[in-house]
Design a protein around this motif. Sequence first.
Motif, PDB file in Angstrom:
ATOM      1  N   THR A  49       0.829  -1.207   0.000  1.00  0.00           N
ATOM      2  CA  THR A  49       0.000   0.000   0.000  1.00  0.00           C
ATOM      3  C   THR A  49       0.862   1.255   0.000  1.00  0.00           C
ATOM      4  O   THR A  49       0.535   2.249  -0.668  1.00  0.00           O
ATOM      5  CB  THR A  49      -0.940  -0.003   1.220  1.00  0.00           C
ATOM      6  OG1 THR A  49      -1.767  -1.165   1.180  1.00  0.00           O
ATOM      7  CG2 THR A  49      -1.826   1.238   1.227  1.00  0.00           C
ATOM      8  N   SER A  53       0.742   4.083  -3.025  1.00  0.00           N
ATOM      9  CA  SER A  53       0.442   5.492  -2.759  1.00  0.00           C
ATOM     10  C   SER A  53       1.586   6.411  -3.163  1.00  0.00           C
ATOM     11  O   SER A  53       1.367   7.411  -3.865  1.00  0.00           O
ATOM     12  CB  SER A  53       0.122   5.674  -1.276  1.00  0.00           C
ATOM     13  OG  SER A  53      -0.033   7.039  -0.947  1.00  0.00           O
ATOM     14  N   ARG A  58      -1.793   5.831  -6.254  1.00  0.00           N
ATOM     15  CA  ARG A  58      -3.056   5.204  -5.897  1.00  0.00           C
ATOM     16  C   ARG A  58      -3.552   5.812  -4.590  1.00  0.00           C
ATOM     17  O   ARG A  58      -2.789   6.006  -3.655  1.00  0.00           O
ATOM     18  CB  ARG A  58      -2.908   3.694  -5.732  1.00  0.00           C
ATOM     19  CG  ARG A  58      -2.513   2.973  -7.016  1.00  0.00           C
ATOM     20  CD  ARG A  58      -3.641   3.035  -8.053  1.00  0.00           C
ATOM     21  NE  ARG A  58      -3.433   2.062  -9.092  1.00  0.00           N
ATOM     22  CZ  ARG A  58      -2.767   2.286 -10.224  1.00  0.00           C
ATOM     23  NH1 ARG A  58      -2.257   3.484 -10.441  1.00  0.00           N
ATOM     24  NH2 ARG A  58      -2.627   1.339 -11.126  1.00  0.00           N
ATOM     25  N   ARG A  60      -7.103   6.072  -1.751  1.00  0.00           N
ATOM     26  CA  ARG A  60      -7.798   5.188  -0.816  1.00  0.00           C
ATOM     27  C   ARG A  60      -8.491   4.030  -1.523  1.00  0.00           C
ATOM     28  O   ARG A  60      -8.842   3.038  -0.892  1.00  0.00           O
ATOM     29  CB  ARG A  60      -8.837   5.987  -0.029  1.00  0.00           C
ATOM     30  CG  ARG A  60      -8.227   7.045   0.904  1.00  0.00           C
ATOM     31  CD  ARG A  60      -9.312   7.782   1.671  1.00  0.00           C
ATOM     32  NE  ARG A  60      -8.753   8.761   2.592  1.00  0.00           N
ATOM     33  CZ  ARG A  60      -9.483   9.563   3.356  1.00  0.00           C
ATOM     34  NH1 ARG A  60     -10.817   9.476   3.299  1.00  0.00           N
ATOM     35  NH2 ARG A  60      -8.908  10.424   4.165  1.00  0.00           N
ATOM     36  N   GLU A  61      -8.721   4.186  -2.834  1.00  0.00           N
ATOM     37  CA  GLU A  61      -9.408   3.125  -3.570  1.00  0.00           C
ATOM     38  C   GLU A  61      -8.522   1.917  -3.818  1.00  0.00           C
ATOM     39  O   GLU A  61      -8.995   0.878  -4.280  1.00  0.00           O
ATOM     40  CB  GLU A  61      -9.917   3.656  -4.913  1.00  0.00           C
ATOM     41  CG  GLU A  61      -8.861   3.862  -5.998  1.00  0.00           C
ATOM     42  CD  GLU A  61      -8.058   5.142  -5.854  1.00  0.00           C
ATOM     43  OE1 GLU A  61      -7.187   5.400  -6.696  1.00  0.00           O
ATOM     44  OE2 GLU A  61      -8.338   5.886  -4.880  1.00  0.00           O
ATOM     45  N   ILE A  63      -6.830  -1.447  -3.487  1.00  0.00           N
ATOM     46  CA  ILE A  63      -7.077  -2.696  -2.760  1.00  0.00           C
ATOM     47  C   ILE A  63      -6.010  -3.684  -3.224  1.00  0.00           C
ATOM     48  O   ILE A  63      -6.032  -4.112  -4.385  1.00  0.00           O
ATOM     49  CB  ILE A  63      -8.484  -3.248  -3.024  1.00  0.00           C
ATOM     50  CG1 ILE A  63      -9.545  -2.212  -2.631  1.00  0.00           C
ATOM     51  CG2 ILE A  63      -8.699  -4.553  -2.257  1.00  0.00           C
ATOM     52  CD1 ILE A  63     -10.959  -2.639  -2.951  1.00  0.00           C
ATOM     53  N   ASP A  67      -5.752  -4.837  -7.207  1.00  0.00           N
ATOM     54  CA  ASP A  67      -4.938  -3.990  -8.068  1.00  0.00           C
ATOM     55  C   ASP A  67      -3.496  -4.505  -8.025  1.00  0.00           C
ATOM     56  O   ASP A  67      -2.848  -4.460  -6.982  1.00  0.00           O
ATOM     57  CB  ASP A  67      -5.003  -2.541  -7.593  1.00  0.00           C
ATOM     58  CG  ASP A  67      -4.388  -1.570  -8.592  1.00  0.00           C
ATOM     59  OD1 ASP A  67      -3.533  -2.006  -9.390  1.00  0.00           O
ATOM     60  OD2 ASP A  67      -4.742  -0.379  -8.569  1.00  0.00           O
ATOM     61  N   GLN A 276     -24.592   6.764 -11.420  1.00  0.00           N
ATOM     62  CA  GLN A 276     -23.138   6.857 -11.577  1.00  0.00           C
ATOM     63  C   GLN A 276     -22.773   6.680 -13.051  1.00  0.00           C
ATOM     64  O   GLN A 276     -23.436   5.937 -13.784  1.00  0.00           O
ATOM     65  CB  GLN A 276     -22.430   5.780 -10.767  1.00  0.00           C
ATOM     66  CG  GLN A 276     -22.540   5.932  -9.264  1.00  0.00           C
ATOM     67  CD  GLN A 276     -21.814   4.807  -8.555  1.00  0.00           C
ATOM     68  OE1 GLN A 276     -22.384   3.769  -8.275  1.00  0.00           O
ATOM     69  NE2 GLN A 276     -20.528   5.016  -8.290  1.00  0.00           N
ATOM     70  N   GLN A 282     -13.626  -0.018 -15.819  1.00  0.00           N
ATOM     71  CA  GLN A 282     -13.694   0.032 -14.363  1.00  0.00           C
ATOM     72  C   GLN A 282     -14.812  -0.840 -13.799  1.00  0.00           C
ATOM     73  O   GLN A 282     -15.004  -0.891 -12.588  1.00  0.00           O
ATOM     74  CB  GLN A 282     -13.896   1.483 -13.900  1.00  0.00           C
ATOM     75  CG  GLN A 282     -12.770   2.414 -14.313  1.00  0.00           C
ATOM     76  CD  GLN A 282     -13.123   3.866 -14.087  1.00  0.00           C
ATOM     77  OE1 GLN A 282     -14.035   4.414 -14.705  1.00  0.00           O
ATOM     78  NE2 GLN A 282     -12.413   4.506 -13.179  1.00  0.00           N
TER      79      GLN A 282
END
Length: 436
Positions: A49, A53, A58, A60-61, A63, A67, A276, A282
């Motif tokens: 993670t 970041s 990347r 907070r989305e 995972i 990913d 949405q 996606q």
Amino acid sequence: MTDAAAVSALSSDAERIRRSGVLGRPGQLTRLFDFLVERSADADPPSETDIASEVFNRGREFIPGQDAVVRVNIHRLRKRLDDFYLRHGLSGPDRLALPRGEYRLVVETAAEGETGDPTPAQTPAARTTSQDGLRPTSAGKLSPDKIAISRRSLFLGAAGLGVAHLAGWGAATYVNSRPKGFLDASPWSVYERAAAPLLIVLGDYYIFGDTDEKGQVLRLTREFFINSRDELYQYMMENDDLHYRYMDLDLRYLPTSVATALQDLAPLMARHPSAQIIGASQVSPQMLRDHDVVYVGYLSGLGPVRHPAFRGGRLTVGASFDQIIDHKAGRTYDSEAALVPPPQGLVRDYGYFTRFPGPTGNTISIIAGARDIGLSGVAEAVTSPTVLKSLPRIRDDQAIEVLFEVEGQNGANLKTKLLVAQQRDPSTIWTATPLN
């Protein structure tokens, strides 16, 4: 090896690796390498993670289990390091390495007198200046002669996902001028009674970079069987030779006709203001299960809804995605809009519409064209109360397939003709049976 010696060895090899050019131009791999060199001085190695970041932007989305950006690029970096030592040799008994299953750089030391594999020794690294976290922009510097365009690999530079925002604005301003009667007619009335949230899926193209041996992007590429970042990473993991060639650039493009089609759907979105709008690249299986879905885009951009889009009917899409096959009539319909250069005057294209029940009783509709003229034509037709009256009426648990022939010029549809309109068998849509 003492810590000081380890720091010296790591720093020395890190600089040799940078100068060699094996990492390619500044981009994902160079950022990852610099980050790992810097963090190797820490007592605790960075997590997946942390890398996602700090290196790949990347948020907070991210995972980890879904990913693979970190794992794929760690694998790519490990192979580049192996290549460096194969080509340039060792400067001594030590080499820089990425232990499998870990996110840290270490100095591997061959034990004295041993000829087997070196034993990794955890060592800190000297700090270096890391690069910024911006995504690579080399794709934007490509000259036109470096952009590959073919039937299997194509670059659509006309519109990006920003078209979705423009189309959303257009839908809001267009809603009062578009007849609302189509929402009360079959097959659209099911959306008025539905309890599931509405998801508008845009048929975007996932674009990635094809690079040279030094990691420089030579061309932007589209493969019809790679419709998302996950599919690109999976394909790269299954084909080791492509780790040197393919690069994730996080680029997506839309056909310009998607904006026109969204204008035709403005009344539907006005009735569902919380709907949405996302790209097909996606979409997850969970979304197809939990939402009412309307797809808008090319046949070649269907992605995860391609297979349920044609099961249980007489129509399927051809291998080139510019062709519709009518198995019952024994004929094919080929889009003239796919020809390069296109013929003068009117161009014949094809548009496809289907509505069918989803896996949990939700509703899925598809508005798709072989190219722009077909998409514009079918979107206008299936939101016209007059045209809808000529289609078979279906219940909420039934399915329909419709094919239009559309003639147009310069991307605008001028004439639309109904070719096929009949029910599909919904019982086979969500099974593992093959397509026709």
